[in-house]
Enzyme design. Structure first.
Site, PDB file in Angstrom:
ATOM      1  N   ASP A 232       4.063  -4.563  -7.430  1.00  0.00           N
ATOM      2  CA  ASP A 232       3.451  -3.370  -6.836  1.00  0.00           C
ATOM      3  C   ASP A 232       4.031  -2.088  -7.449  1.00  0.00           C
ATOM      4  O   ASP A 232       3.537  -0.997  -7.157  1.00  0.00           O
ATOM      5  CB  ASP A 232       3.624  -3.357  -5.314  1.00  0.00           C
ATOM      6  CG  ASP A 232       5.058  -3.547  -4.879  1.00  0.00           C
ATOM      7  OD1 ASP A 232       5.627  -4.612  -5.172  1.00  0.00           O
ATOM      8  OD2 ASP A 232       5.630  -2.626  -4.272  1.00  0.00           O
TER       9      ASP A 232
ATOM     10  N   GLY B 238       0.836  -1.204   0.000  1.00  0.00           N
ATOM     11  CA  GLY B 238       0.000   0.000   0.000  1.00  0.00           C
ATOM     12  C   GLY B 238       0.864   1.246   0.000  1.00  0.00           C
ATOM     13  O   GLY B 238       2.094   1.165   0.106  1.00  0.00           O
TER      14      GLY B 238
HETATM   15  P1  AMP Z   1       9.138   0.381  -2.917  1.00  0.00           P
HETATM   16  O1  AMP Z   1       9.964  -0.860  -2.983  1.00  0.00           O
HETATM   17  O2  AMP Z   1       9.921   1.646  -2.678  1.00  0.00           O
HETATM   18  O3  AMP Z   1       8.220   0.534  -4.090  1.00  0.00           O
HETATM   19  O4  AMP Z   1       8.219   0.256  -1.621  1.00  0.00           O
HETATM   20  C1  AMP Z   1       7.503  -0.896  -1.275  1.00  0.00           C
HETATM   21  C2  AMP Z   1       6.517  -0.586  -0.193  1.00  0.00           C
HETATM   22  O5  AMP Z   1       7.164  -0.011   0.937  1.00  0.00           O
HETATM   23  C3  AMP Z   1       5.445   0.409  -0.613  1.00  0.00           C
HETATM   24  O6  AMP Z   1       4.242   0.003  -0.048  1.00  0.00           O
HETATM   25  C4  AMP Z   1       5.945   1.706  -0.039  1.00  0.00           C
HETATM   26  O7  AMP Z   1       4.904   2.616   0.189  1.00  0.00           O
HETATM   27  C5  AMP Z   1       6.606   1.246   1.254  1.00  0.00           C
HETATM   28  N1  AMP Z   1       7.662   2.168   1.718  1.00  0.00           N
HETATM   29  C6  AMP Z   1       8.855   2.420   1.144  1.00  0.00           C
HETATM   30  N2  AMP Z   1       9.547   3.319   1.861  1.00  0.00           N
HETATM   31  C7  AMP Z   1       8.775   3.666   2.916  1.00  0.00           C
HETATM   32  C8  AMP Z   1       8.926   4.553   4.038  1.00  0.00           C
HETATM   33  N3  AMP Z   1      10.015   5.311   4.206  1.00  0.00           N
HETATM   34  N4  AMP Z   1       7.922   4.611   4.931  1.00  0.00           N
HETATM   35  C9  AMP Z   1       6.814   3.876   4.772  1.00  0.00           C
HETATM   36  N5  AMP Z   1       6.620   3.035   3.762  1.00  0.00           N
HETATM   37  C10 AMP Z   1       7.572   2.918   2.841  1.00  0.00           C
HETATM   38 MG    MG Z   2       6.610   0.958  -4.800  1.00  0.00          MG
END
Ligand code: AMP
Ligand code: MG
Length: 506
Positions: free
Chosen positions: A269, A104
């Site tokens: 995702d 999410g």
């Molecule tokens: P990503 O691999 O960057 O696309 O992130 C995967 C998941 O981790 C997604 O649901 C992002 O919203 C969440 N996410 C990444 N970095 C953060 C953060 N600093 N705080 C909260 N959620 C994060």
């Molecule tokens: Mg992402």
């Protein structure tokens, strides 16, 4: 700054216009289960780091607004226009090939959509603040983004748009002196991004794996209705949707390969249902050519290496197909819909490679010429962008002028041998140098966002000098143009850049 009537817009007026931005709520019209309504968490004393006039123009924001306090406050999430209805969306996904369950928007907050008349239907762009604070989907994360990653997303989004590659756009980056903890403490920033929709393959997988067929259907109907209205009339709109998404994904990845772009985290995702480049993290552009190159240093197995991107794109489409199975009914129909991927990828990449080589016809032996080229680029680890740009300057009748090209090779004899074949091939289609050069310069960018260029801009920005981000943006908005005053942005990376590493920790 001037509005369309040629009248000057004063900064206070432009600032007031930001507060009056008229958001619509297409995504929020979905049932509550699709998202959580919440407010962004303010950041102290935000300041503007960078903004894109081109992106702003798409949603009718005048660049005169950039310097106003209202702009920085609004796009940091400190002050909400009355029409905004902020929310974080839920989705799930496969990460590195493994089912990861619920994810999410862990740090992206949607404000709603703004009219964008010049963009394709639905003629609207959703506005998301990335890094605007925790959400129920943040898991262990802090909901923040750092200045470094926000500048990288900002520059690359606009660079990809300049390259003609489908992407989410970036309106601006704002910063604050508030520290967030990463490997070391860094300052927080918010990147405001825009896309017709941020729905991902993982949005569908979410309902499939939670065995919620009703929500799955609501989501698919929303996507068809709003984003693919022409599919409503198809014999089976869900099959048509899957097929169209597979086709767009294949084309997107063909474009990535052609320009040497590596996404770095092609988890389901991060795969856009619109076939946009989405969720910029540890991405990179190919420099010294190596098909096995891995731009994300946490991807030890190389699942998302350059050479793997096409088949991972296909794998991801299968994951989407699996999620749509309850709507489609027959496994065979899912397979039929996905059958478009491979041939469309091959045809698209083939056409793009022909354009990169300045070939206007397709002949039986071209595959051997192209494969031969990639094997000598690989053997000599030739700079991808420089090679193709310089290839446009090759003179058919004068191998004596090949130095700028052959000097890129360790094995110069290998280049000379290939160049003989290339010249023969050009002669076969009566290629004219001047016309070929013009066509090749429109296919082979001179400027791409090399990691070190981003790094230089980031290090200045970390010292509150934002000029380099602005200059780099201006260069990358016109990547195919000769920009003599910016020639050095097209140069080989300096030695220190070979140690740069990019990970997911942003
Ligand atoms: P990503 O691999 O960057 O696309 O992130 C995967 C998941 O981790 C997604 O649901 C992002 O919203 C969440 N996410 C990444 N970095 C953060 C953060 N600093 N705080 C909260 N959620 C994060
Ligand atoms: Mg992402």
């Amino acid at each position: 700054m001037n509005d369309s009537a040629g009248l000057a817009v004063s900064a206070p007026d432009a600032g007031a216009a930001i507060e009056r931005l008229a958001f619509s709520q297409a995504f929020a019209a979905l049932p509550d289960a699709f998202y959580t309504r919440l407010q962004p968490t303010p950041l102290p004393q935000p300041y503007l780091v960078a903004a894109s006039s081109a992106a702003a123009a798409l949603v009718g924001i005048d660049a005169a607004a950039f310097a106003t306090p209202a702009f920085a406050e609004t796009f940091t999430g400190n002050r909400m226009p009355a029409s905004a209805a902020s929310l974080a969306a839920v989705y799930s996904g496969h990460q590195f090939g493994v089912w990861a369950g619920q994810l999410g928007d862990g740090r992206a907050i949607l404000l709603g959509d703004l009219a964008a008349p010049a963009t394709p239907a639905p003629h609207a762009l959703e506005i998301q603040l990335k890094g605007a604070g925790p959400t129920p989907y943040s898991r262990m994360g802090d909901g923040r983004a750092v200045l470094r990653s926000s500048i990288r997303e900002f520059l690359c989004s606009e660079a990809m748009a300049g390259l003609g590659i489908a992407t989410s756009r970036a309106l601006c980056v704002t910063g604050s002196d508030q520290l967030v903890m990463r490997e070391t403490p860094e300052t927080a920033a918010v990147a405001t991004r825009m896309a017709p929709s941020f729905i991902r393959f993982g949005s569908f997988e979410h309902w499939y794996y939670n065995e919620r067929p009703q929500e799955l259907k609501i989501l698919a109907d929303h996507v068809i209705e709003r984003l693919y209205p022409h599919l409503r009339e198809a014999a089976d709109p869900y099959v048509a949707l899957l097929s169209e998404v597979a086709r767009r994904t294949a084309y997107l990845i063909a474009q990535w390969q052609a320009v040497g772009f590596m996404h770095g985290v092609m988890n389901t995702d991060n795969m856009s249902i619109l076939g946009l480049t989405l969720d910029y993290g540890p991405f990179g552009f190919m420099e010294a050519y190596d098909a096995r190159h891995i731009c994300n240093h946490t991807d030890q197995g190389g699942r998302y290496s350059y050479a793997m991107q096409p088949q991972i794109g296909h794998w991801n489409c299968f994951a989407l197909g699996q999620a749509l199975l309850p709507l489609i009914g027959e496994v065979a129909a899912v397979q039929d819909a996905l059958a478009v991927y491979q041939p469309h990828f091959q045809a698209s990449l083939g056409a793009l490679q022909h354009a990169k080589l300045g070939l206007s016809s397709v002949l039986a032996d071209d595959a051997a010429l192209i494969d031969g080229l990639f094997s000598i680029l690989q053997a000599s680890h030739v700079d991808f962008t420089l090679f193709f740009r310089r290839l446009g300057d090759l003179r058919q009748g004068d191998p004596g002028t090949d130095a700028p090209l052959r000097d890129l090779f360790i094995d110069r004899a290998a280049f000379d041998a290939w160049a003989v074949q290339y010249r023969l091939r050009l002669a076969q289609e009566n290629s004219v140098d001047a016309a070929r050069r013009l066509a090749m310069n429109a296919a082979n960018p001179k400027y791409v966002l090399r990691n070190y260029l981003a790094q230089v801009a980031i290090e200045k920005a970390q010292k509150k000098d934002f000029t380099e981000v602005a200059t780099l943006l201006a260069v990358l908005e016109k990547p195919f143009d000769e920009q003599p005053e910016h020639e050095h942005y097209a140069a080989l990376p300096p030695d220190w850049a070979s140690h740069l590493e990019v990970s997911c920790s942003s």
